[in-house]
Design an enzyme around this catalytic site. Structure first.
Site, short mmCIF file in Angstrom:
data_model
loop_
_atom_site.label_atom_id
_atom_site.label_comp_id
_atom_site.label_asym_id
_atom_site.label_seq_id
_atom_site.Cartn_x
_atom_site.Cartn_y
_atom_site.Cartn_z
N LYS A 40 0.83 -1.19 0.00
CA LYS A 40 0.00 0.00 0.00
C LYS A 40 0.87 1.25 0.00
CE LYS A 40 -2.78 -2.57 3.29
NZ LYS A 40 -3.11 -2.69 4.70
N GLU A 96 7.27 2.53 -6.48
CA GLU A 96 7.47 1.95 -5.15
C GLU A 96 7.85 3.03 -4.14
OE1 GLU A 96 6.86 0.01 -2.99
OE2 GLU A 96 8.23 -1.69 -2.79
N ASP A 97 7.49 2.80 -2.89
CA ASP A 97 7.84 3.79 -1.86
C ASP A 97 9.33 3.77 -1.54
OD1 ASP A 97 7.66 1.28 -0.60
OD2 ASP A 97 6.30 1.92 0.97
N ASP A 100 14.87 -0.86 -0.67
CA ASP A 100 15.66 -1.15 0.54
C ASP A 100 16.66 -2.25 0.19
OD1 ASP A 100 16.40 -1.21 3.25
OD2 ASP A 100 14.71 -2.43 3.85
N VAL A 150 11.58 4.85 8.17
CA VAL A 150 10.77 6.04 7.94
C VAL A 150 9.28 5.72 7.78
CG1 VAL A 150 12.68 7.35 6.90
CG2 VAL A 150 11.19 5.96 5.44
P1 IMP Z 1 13.05 -4.50 0.08
O1 IMP Z 1 12.47 -5.73 -0.51
O2 IMP Z 1 13.98 -4.81 1.23
O3 IMP Z 1 13.68 -3.57 -0.91
O4 IMP Z 1 11.86 -3.80 0.84
C1 IMP Z 1 11.15 -2.83 0.34
C2 IMP Z 1 9.88 -2.68 1.14
O5 IMP Z 1 10.11 -2.73 2.56
C3 IMP Z 1 9.32 -1.32 0.87
O6 IMP Z 1 8.41 -1.41 -0.18
C4 IMP Z 1 8.62 -1.00 2.15
O7 IMP Z 1 7.31 -1.49 2.11
C5 IMP Z 1 9.37 -1.73 3.20
N1 IMP Z 1 10.28 -0.83 3.89
C6 IMP Z 1 11.63 -0.80 3.81
N2 IMP Z 1 12.13 0.18 4.56
C7 IMP Z 1 11.08 0.80 5.13
C8 IMP Z 1 10.95 1.94 6.01
O8 IMP Z 1 11.92 2.59 6.42
N3 IMP Z 1 9.69 2.29 6.34
C9 IMP Z 1 8.58 1.63 5.90
N4 IMP Z 1 8.66 0.58 5.08
C10 IMP Z 1 9.89 0.17 4.71
MG MG Z 2 6.26 -1.55 0.07
#
Ligand code: IMP
Ligand code: MG
Length: 171
Positions: A40, A96-97, A100, A150
């Site tokens: 979301k 995407e937000d 990470d 965040v």
């Molecule tokens: P990744 O698969 O590790 O790149 O994760 C990405 C997802 O983790 C993002 O789409 C977010 O939903 C969540 N996420 C990663 N860091 C944060 C944060 O600092 N705050 C909130 N959600 C996060």
């Molecule tokens: Mg996400």
């Protein structure tokens, strides 16, 4: 949890989103685009970014779950909702937000490429580069941020704070 520190104000976010919109508008030069938001967290970013595009744009949404507790991504990604519309031959921008570890977007990139889009790009509002585990990068990045958790502007901590207008750090 009570004291949230503002990292980016609503004005800073709006200014940067407008720049990204202009960049995307120039890159696609009058061609239609399909914006695919990752639910979301990306919903608000998609809404604002789309209104900064001077292009024929359609929306779609995709949903994934990653297991583990809220602050940690366990590395397993599961598709909860695929796109509704065909992406074949389309200019697709995955919105995407946060980028990470990169596990989520690496997985979603495979899902979307399997639909044979014409062009595939990634727009990430935030990029936590120091956390990357997969070789993936976004074509459009709002802000590069340090390794801090965040919330706000769509992003949550245990489903809270998505409606904050500013992006804040959770201590
Ligand atoms: P990744 O698969 O590790 O790149 O994760 C990405 C997802 O983790 C993002 O789409 C977010 O939903 C969540 N996420 C990663 N860091 C944060 C944060 O600092 N705050 C909130 N959600 C996060
Ligand atoms: Mg996400």
């Amino acid at each position: 949890m009570e004291k949230l520190k503002v990292l980016f104000t609503r004005e800073q976010i709006a200014a940067r989103v407008a720049e990204l919109g202009e960049q995307i508008t120039n890159d696609f030069a009058g061609e239609p685009v399909v914006l695919i938001g990752v639910l979301k967290g990306a919903a608000i970013f998609l809404g604002d970014l789309s209104r900064q595009l001077d292009l024929d744009a359609t929306f779609d949404f995709i949903a994934v779950s990653s297991y583990g507790n809220q602050k940690q991504n366990s590395g397993e990604v599961k598709l909860l909702k695929d796109v509704d519309l065909s992406m074949e031959g389309k200019n697709v921008i995955l919105v995407e937000d946060i980028l990470d570890t990169g596990l989520t977007l690496s997985y979603l990139k495979q899902v979307i490429l399997a639909h044979h889009p014409r062009e595939f790009r990634i727009a990430a509002l935030l990029d936590k580069r120091s956390r990357r585990q997969m070789a993936i990068q976004a074509d459009y990045v709002g802000f590069v941020i340090p390794d801090e958790f965040v919330v706000g502007y769509g992003m949550d901590y245990a489903e809270r704070y998505r409606n904050l207008a500013d992006i804040c750090v959770v201590p």
